[in-house]
Design an enzyme around this catalytic site. Structure first.
Site, PDB file in Angstrom:
ATOM      1  N   GLY A   1      56.673  71.708  22.568  1.00  0.00           N
ATOM      2  CA  GLY A   1      57.726  71.201  21.699  1.00  0.00           C
ATOM      3  C   GLY A   1      58.058  69.769  21.984  1.00  0.00           C
TER       4      GLY A   1
ATOM      5  NE  ARG B   1      45.736  59.963  18.581  1.00  0.00           N
ATOM      6  CZ  ARG B   1      46.486  59.829  17.622  1.00  0.00           C
ATOM      7  NH1 ARG B   1      45.894  59.963  16.501  1.00  0.00           N
ATOM      8  NH2 ARG B   1      47.971  59.332  17.531  1.00  0.00           N
TER       9      ARG B   1
ATOM     10  CD  GLU C   1      54.474  64.817  20.801  1.00  0.00           C
ATOM     11  OE1 GLU C   1      54.260  64.059  19.425  1.00  0.00           O
ATOM     12  OE2 GLU C   1      54.564  64.949  21.524  1.00  0.00           O
TER      13      GLU C   1
ATOM     14  CG  ASP D   1      61.162  73.451  21.264  1.00  0.00           C
ATOM     15  OD1 ASP D   1      60.946  72.501  20.982  1.00  0.00           O
ATOM     16  OD2 ASP D   1      61.893  74.658  21.634  1.00  0.00           O
TER      17      ASP D   1
ATOM     18  CD  GLN E   1      49.164  56.310  15.626  1.00  0.00           C
ATOM     19  OE1 GLN E   1      48.764  57.601  15.393  1.00  0.00           O
ATOM     20  NE2 GLN E   1      49.618  56.150  16.937  1.00  0.00           N
TER      21      GLN E   1
ATOM     22  CD  GLN F   1      53.216  54.939  15.914  1.00  0.00           C
ATOM     23  OE1 GLN F   1      54.164  54.576  14.825  1.00  0.00           O
ATOM     24  NE2 GLN F   1      53.409  55.262  17.040  1.00  0.00           N
TER      25      GLN F   1
ATOM     26  CG  ASP G   1      46.646  61.691  21.784  1.00  0.00           C
ATOM     27  OD1 ASP G   1      46.404  60.511  20.888  1.00  0.00           O
ATOM     28  OD2 ASP G   1      48.395  61.587  21.816  1.00  0.00           O
TER      29      ASP G   1
ATOM     30  CG  HIS H   1      59.607  59.514  22.057  1.00  0.00           C
ATOM     31  ND1 HIS H   1      59.751  60.608  20.616  1.00  0.00           N
ATOM     32  CD2 HIS H   1      58.133  59.444  22.323  1.00  0.00           C
ATOM     33  CE1 HIS H   1      59.128  60.291  20.524  1.00  0.00           C
ATOM     34  NE2 HIS H   1      57.883  60.456  20.976  1.00  0.00           N
TER      35      HIS H   1
ATOM     36  CE1 TYR I   1      61.226  66.681  25.382  1.00  0.00           C
ATOM     37  CE2 TYR I   1      59.929  64.827  26.217  1.00  0.00           C
ATOM     38  CZ  TYR I   1      59.832  65.499  25.546  1.00  0.00           C
ATOM     39  OH  TYR I   1      58.732  65.839  24.462  1.00  0.00           O
TER      40      TYR I   1
ATOM     41  CG  HIS J   1      55.670  59.488  13.734  1.00  0.00           C
ATOM     42  ND1 HIS J   1      55.032  58.848  13.277  1.00  0.00           N
ATOM     43  CD2 HIS J   1      55.795  59.578  15.019  1.00  0.00           C
ATOM     44  CE1 HIS J   1      54.291  57.638  14.325  1.00  0.00           C
ATOM     45  NE2 HIS J   1      54.802  58.431  15.013  1.00  0.00           N
TER      46      HIS J   1
END
Length: 738
Positions: free
Chosen positions: A530, A116, A93, A493, A314, A240, A268, A49, A52, A95
């Site tokens: 992305g 954020r 992004e 993306d 968060q 979260q 962030d 995550h 990459y 989740h």
């Protein structure tokens, strides 16, 4: 060994998602056995995550530059110049895993995180979009997942005060055990006032801002880098918990201290929280960072260093501030009721040092934590080419009208009003085109400029032919922006795939990325940001490859934006582009015949550009009264959508000889648009098409309250509208026997 920390064992290493060779690589890097906290830090930095590691070798082939690109991939969000001293900041992004485990909070914190990313760059968010994929409507969990995810997106975005203006929702059994929740945010900033994550200067304060740290989200990034098994519910504690009201305060406080000139660098606290944010800021500036965890504001008692470093609580930021501005920044944050704590400093040591209760909990080389992360060029299989489906060989067991009714009332093509009416899509009072059209249009400040935005992908195409599917996702985003009159500028993306350790899945990824790259190059539509989401599998069954494309374009004059709504009776209906009746992987084949087979439609990028530029020129000259791109469901579904949006019907000409009627009306040939215009303007359009070398076909005329096709029973637009609008509300109310 630090007191009270567990001993590092192979089992503990495996629990942290590190393979034995990766752990050995880390051990050699630091020259000793790591502490428990250091193991947690590297598990966060080296998981899929954050690092990459399976994808970056291929992502380097994406085009990321253009004269209007200010910042490409590598920062919190991408930035493009939209003229008049302004910049558009945007990113998408995923989740996915958290939203399957805890739908409301998973989706809500996905929205919070992407917001954020945008305001961390110094931009004020002006719009959100999403792309959602759920399992088979018959699956026992699908209804509750839809309900929770939609409520979470609406709950966070509505409370934060940013409109959710567009998106997409799809269903397929391959998402039964692994739904997709992709969130996109778009913001505005002055182009010479963009903020970055690169720390500069030695001895400068590292400041923690926002909400307090708790135990929620620990190992969230690691969970996002693993496939699901039977125990997914056991991972609920890693999801979260979001607070949109705290985030709104964080937004205002952050923009205020940026305006006051307090900020040197900002990051962030997203995936892996304090760990990733501190390491990235220091590493980008070739500096070291020392953190003192005794100063970190916490909301739970007796938190360990390990927990604080990996918490994904968060609404938190990390900044490097100008020392002389410390007091001013602190007063601003206290005014907004937020925590402000100096938790460390920048150093010239190139080390990442974490102290807690007088002990050094971690002492690691900061650059190598990122630079030395494993990078894999994983084996991949070339996807098999499926045969082209001869449309003449596909029977149509129902009438054209019955097929249309089935399509527009199907889960994928039905109205998603039930979804978007739960989102506040008009707050801030700048939304010009609301959800339900080709692309959303949002006014920039007081106008006349506007931004258009969309999210697109056709997963069936990507499974059948990843290269063409990747091209098509980009081309469809480009068409949707064009259809509202916008000049497409750039994309973000969200590449959602299964387990990259399986060569066939890695092959899907590689060829989709190549297709995206090819389309972006030809269409001059660069990638500026992305996200890659891998391991979207449950018990070894992967999702459909789903490389979601978020496109952004600009309209210099929003008064010239186009909509898909028929405006009046007696107008000419024209088709831009060629129709061969391509049925492979079409919605007609899947929904009406229950078959998913054949090659998807090929994408001629040069033709896409030519036809799109032609349509945009007609819109700019004021020659069109309505415009709609053709995609899922083909020509007749698009016509029905235009009619349902207005209540006005149409009288249509017969399908041409040589194409079977169902292939003509429902084929999904690419590079096509429907346009309407007044009869007096038809000669101008015909002449312009001839000059541009664009194929233009007259289809019929608007009028009446029904769609009339030669050889078919007329069908009332109102009856189509009822079918179109009823499926999702009825399904969510439990009134349908699916």
């Amino acid at each position: 060994m630090i007191p009270n920390e567990p001993k590092i064992t192979p089992e503990l290493v495996a629990e942290h998602g590190l393979k034995p060779d990766e752990y050995e690589r880390f051990r050699k890097l630091i020259g000793r056995e790591p502490s428990f906290t250091e193991l947690g830090i590297v598990s966060a930095m080296w998981n899929e995550h954050c690092s990459y590691k399976s994808s970056k070798v291929h992502l380097r082939g994406l085009p990321t530059k253009a004269p209007w690109v200010i910042q490409g991939p590598g920062e919190n969000a991408g930035v493009i110049d939209i003229g008049d001293g302004l910049a558009c900041v945007f990113k998408m992004e995923s989740h996915n895993h958290p939203s399957f485990i805890e739908p409301y909070q998973g989706a809500a914190t996905g929205v919070g995180g992407i917001l954020r990313d945008v305001f961390t760059m110094g931009a004020r968010p002006i719009a959100c979009l999403n792309a959602l994929r759920f399992g088979d409507p018959k699956h026992p969990r699908t209804r509750s997942l839809v309900s929770g995810v939609v409520a979470g997106i609406g709950g966070y975005g509505n409370s934060f005060g940013v409109p959710t203006v567009g998106g997409s929702v799809g269903f397929h059994p391959r998402y039964d055990g692994n739904i997709l929740v992709n969130a996109m945010a778009v913001g505005l900033a002055e182009k010479d006032k963009i903020f970055y994550a690169k720390a500069t200067g030695v001895g400068r304060p590292v400041v923690y801002l926002g909400s307090k740290t708790g135990r929620d989200g620990i190992h969230g990034a690691t969970m996002a880098s693993a496939e699901f098994g039977e125990n997914s519910d056991e991972k609920r504690p890693t999801v979260q918990v979001g607070d949109p009201f705290a985030e709104k305060l964080l937004l205002e406080a952050s923009l205020e201290i940026m305006a006051k000139g307090c900020v040197i660098a900002i990051q962030d606290m997203g995936a892996a929280g304090l760990t990733c944010s501190a390491v990235e800021m220091g590493a980008k500036g070739d500096l070291g960072v020392t953190l003192d965890l005794d100063s970190v504001p916490t909301r739970e008692a007796a938190m360990t260093a390990y927990e604080m470093m990996l918490s994904e609580s968060q609404e938190r930021m990390l900044m490097v501030l100008k020392p002389e501005k410390e007091k001013e920044a602190e007063e601003i944050f206290k005014k907004w009721g937020l925590d402000f704590a100096i938790v460390g400093k920048t150093t010239d040591t190139s080390r990442f040092i974490v102290r807690y209760h007088g002990d050094v909990m971690a002492d690691l080389p900061i650059k190598e934590l990122g630079d030395q992360a494993p990078e894999y060029n994983r084996p991949y299989a070339e996807p098999k080419k499926l045969p082209v489906l001869d449309p003449q060989s596909v029977p149509c067991p129902v009438s054209i009208v019955e097929a249309l009714q089935k399509l527009i009332g199907s889960p994928d093509l039905c109205s998603k009003r039930w979804v978007w009416e739960q989102y506040d899509h008009i707050i801030l009072n700048n939304t010009i085109q609301r959800p339900g059209g080709d692309a959303a249009v949002v006014r920039v400040e007081d106008g006349p400029k506007a931004l258009a935005m969309t999210t697109d992908v056709t997963p069936r195409y990507c499974e059948a032919d990843p290269f063409e599917g990747g091209k098509q996702a980009v081309a469809e985003a480009w068409r949707n922006l064009t259809a509202v009159g916008a000049r497409p500028l750039a994309i973000t993306d969200n590449l959602n795939f299964g387990n990259p350790e399986r060569p066939e899945i890695m092959g899907q990824f590689v060829y989709c990325v190549r297709g995206i790259a090819e389309a972006c190059k030809v269409l001059d539509f660069p990638v500026v940001s992305g996200n890659v989401s891998l391991y979207n599998e449950t018990n070894g069954r992967g999702i459909l490859p789903t490389p979601t494309i978020g496109g952004v374009g600009v309209l210099d004059d929003l008064s010239k934006s186009a909509t898909l709504v028929f405006k009046s009776e007696g107008e000419e209906i024209l088709l831009v582009g060629d129709t061969k009746g391509w049925l492979g992987q079409s919605s007609f084949l899947a929904t009406v015949l229950g078959r998913e087979e054949g090659a998807p439609p090929p994408v001629d990028l040069a033709l896409e550009k030519k036809n799109g530029d032609f349509v945009r020129s007609l819109i700019g000259q004021g020659l069109t009264t309505a415009v709609h791109d053709l995609s899922d469901g083909g020509l007749l579904v698009a016509l029905a959508e235009m009619a349902m949006a207005s209540g006005i019907g149409a009288v249509l000409k017969a399908s041409p000889a040589g194409i079977s009627p169902h292939a003509y009306w429902f084929g999904e040939d690419q590079a096509r648009y429907l346009i309407t215009m007044k009869s007096a303007d038809l000669p101008k359009a015909v002449a312009a098409a001839s000059k541009a070398g664009v194929l233009l076909r007259h289809l019929g005329t608007t009028g009446g309250r029904q769609l009339t096709l030669p050889g078919c029973d007329p069908i009332l637009v109102s009856s189509l509208h009822k079918l179109h609008e009823s499926w999702l509300p009825s399904y969510m109310a439990g009134e349908l026997a699916v």
